[in-house]
Design an enzyme around this catalytic site. Sequence first.
Site, PDB file in Angstrom:
ATOM      1  N   ASP A 152       2.678  -1.943   1.872  1.00 25.66           N
ATOM      2  CA  ASP A 152       2.417  -2.764   0.687  1.00 25.66           C
ATOM      3  C   ASP A 152       3.677  -2.934  -0.148  1.00 25.66           C
ATOM      4  O   ASP A 152       4.564  -2.078  -0.158  1.00 25.66           O
ATOM      5  CB  ASP A 152       1.276  -2.188  -0.156  1.00 25.66           C
ATOM      6  CG  ASP A 152       1.540  -0.765  -0.644  1.00 25.66           C
ATOM      7  OD1 ASP A 152       2.107   0.035   0.139  1.00 25.66           O
ATOM      8  OD2 ASP A 152       1.182  -0.442  -1.790  1.00 25.66           O
ATOM      9  N   GLU A 165       0.664   2.450  -1.592  1.00 24.35           N
ATOM     10  CA  GLU A 165       1.670   3.307  -2.230  1.00 24.35           C
ATOM     11  C   GLU A 165       2.144   2.703  -3.535  1.00 24.35           C
ATOM     12  O   GLU A 165       2.363   3.411  -4.516  1.00 24.35           O
ATOM     13  CB  GLU A 165       2.864   3.502  -1.289  1.00 24.35           C
ATOM     14  CG  GLU A 165       3.794   4.649  -1.687  1.00 24.35           C
ATOM     15  CD  GLU A 165       4.899   4.226  -2.649  1.00 24.35           C
ATOM     16  OE1 GLU A 165       5.587   5.102  -3.203  1.00 24.35           O
ATOM     17  OE2 GLU A 165       5.087   3.003  -2.867  1.00 24.35           O
TER      18      GLU A 165
END
Length: 379
Positions: A74, A138
């Site tokens: 991400d 994250e």
Amino acid sequence: MADDAAPRPVLDLTCALIARKSLTPDDAGCCALIGERLAALGFTLEWIDAGGVTNLWATLGSGAPLTILAGHTDVVPPGPHQEWQSDPFDPQIRDGVLYGRGAADMKSGLAAMVVAAERRLARGPTQGTLAFLITSDEEGTARHGTRHVVEVLKSRGLTPDYAVVGEATAARQLGDRITIGRRGSLGCNLRVLGKQGHVAYPDKADNPIHRLAPALAELTTTVWDRGNAHFPPTSFQVSNLHAGTGASNVIPGAVDVVFNFRFCTESNAEDLKARVSEVLDRHGLRYEADWWLSGEPFLTREGALIEAARAAVGDVTGLDPLLFTGGGTSDARFIAPWGAEVVEIGPINDSIHKIDEHVLVTDLDRLSRIYEGILDRLA
């Protein structure tokens, strides 16, 4: 897009990952792409998804040592596209530099890890178990990503020996530093209560700003600890403060403060909360405190992993890396308490989260060689 001299395997995979618009927590197919590469090597793929987050746990081999290569797919939002020199999700190379959201944080690290595994396994099997732990959570809340996977794997009785996280850690050139620890992060939404009233009649009101001010002054000047050889002293910082109705003649009924501790291994979250509460109580405040702990501090001591990482960096770059504990938080904070020695090694971090995020093309293959060198020494 790439010149003929560019190290194609890592570059091509990095570009393919950048082209997937994986805004946190959307994986956008990145893990599937990586999973295909790992499955072709014989890895067993397991999807430990939760809360709309994609989590890939891929393993090859059995027994000890269990060595994990970890990272996230991400990325943070790119900001205004018009401020980028090119589309943030259309990887472009200009003057030997690869541009795109996630180029440094941390799709190049993931690509370099995959190619490192491919190269290492082409020379024969590794000892023990080689694993990849990849998440799409994250950059966001980090509740359903690595934290969740670790809890699932812990419940199975798994304990890793080593973990390498591919975060961007270099300061000025690849390999100049590796991260061996991180400070903890403890935050609080504090509401101090008073009584609203007219500024002309302060005796009929209770100004929470006035009540808070002495306590806040004490908190900002408190020495929480003195740090140690690996960490600077714990810091307390106010990030937001708000009160008032917008009118100049109204004493507010409450004041809201957001503050954060970045704390070293000389302090812990429970003690910090208790010390703050003692100050607030001693100043006679009425308050509501909503605390959140993003992660405890950790430190990897000198051992096999740091030795392997330093040697691998030296072989590829000629540098003896600084052992670093600064910066923000990363998913290493969930892996280290699991029992693993953990280091973070990645590209130059100067452009992460910025407009025109980028990485040097020549660093891509060199980073992969560093990971390969670590695997050679550990597995």
